[in-house]
Design a protein around this motif. Structure first.
Motif: not given
Length: 279
Positions: A204-220
């Motif tokens: 079942r779909m529980i989420g939609l991935n967003t901005l994969v590969g883009h810098p994020r803060s904090p970066a984990l």
């Protein structure tokens, strides 16, 4: 490349359709023959709802994943950053069928867009949104996404396993402001997985991935972020038919994040140079 014909036909009111689209509990379709096709598609019946989305610009082509969430009207959820102001949008179904789309709604702060397919292919299958409230830390999840093979350069639908690491988190993708709520999950995703669905153990779909590969803060390292399906369902419920087939209701995000998104565009998503002669 075939020219995409624009349409001004208004989209029908979404209230009844979205009530079905967010009901969860497996795939819905507009045609028959699903069982045989599902056996040949990675991800089974769920995989038939996953599409490859291409934003075709004058000097580049962006590629991300999308998911059909409402079959009757041919509506697709995907990542907005790769489609932002794209003159043309191509969509390839899991069975290889190529069609086109137009963007009818966008939430720029959350990198979420709704596309409408045209012409709508027959036998379209949808993957409804399920409730994400029941997800738990440590739960196994799966991302269904298109991956480019290193040998032929072709794209193929792929299952990528992962594990939920946190729930209801907020994350910033500078220069965009911190947003959410996200499901944080440990999965090895490539940038083309932006716009791909996150499935629970029951598919079942529980989420939609967003901005994969883009810098994020904090970066984990190794952690990706998916908008929760409960949040997406609430935002879809805000949409109303607008002018020229567009859907209104998300205008506040344009005012808040338009400039920041345009600073972010061009970093992180898959870039495929056009062949000689342009698109």
């Amino acid at each position: 490349m075939e020219r995409i014909v624009r349409t001004s036909k208004a989209i029908a009111p979404l209230t009844a359709a979205l009530a079905v689209a967010v009901a969860g509990g497996g795939c819905g379709g507009s045609g028959s023959g699903g069982n045989a096709a599902a056996k040949k598609t990675p991800g089974g019946a769920s995989g038939r709802a996953i599409v490859l989305v291409q934003g075709v610009y004058k000097d580049k082509t962006t590629e991300v994943t999308g998911v059909v969430f409402e079959a009757r009207q041919g509506l697709v959820l995907t990542a907005n950053h790769a489609m932002e102001n794209a003159p043309n949008i191509n969509v390839k179904l899991s069975n290889g069928t190529l069609t086109h789309a137009r963007q009818v709604a966008r939430a720029q702060c959350h990198d979420m867009a709704v596309l409408r397919l045209f012409p709508k292919p027959p036998g379209l299958v949808a993957l409804p949104l399920a409730r994400s409230a029941g997800a738990s830390v440590g739960e196994p999840v799966t991302t269904l996404t298109y991956v480019t093979t290193s040998t032929s350069g072709a794209t193929q639908l792929t299952r990528i396993p992962g594990t939920v690491s946190a729930l209801g988190v907020r994350e910033a993708f500078p220069p965009l402001p911190a947003t959410g709520p996200f499901i944080a999950h440990q999965s090895r995703l490539l940038p083309g997985a932006a716009g791909s669905p996150v499935l629970d153990a029951q598919g079942r779909m529980i989420g939609l991935n967003t901005l994969v590969g883009h810098p994020r803060s904090p970066a984990l390292p190794g952690v990706e972020y998916a908008l929760t399906s409960d949040y997406i369902a609430r935002r879809l419920g805000q949409l109303r038919p607008g002018v020229g087939g567009a859907l209104g209701g998300w205008g506040a995000e344009h005012n808040a994040c338009h400039a920041a998104l345009h600073k972010l565009i061009g970093v992180g998503h898959v870039h495929v140079p056009n062949s000689a002669g342009g698109p």
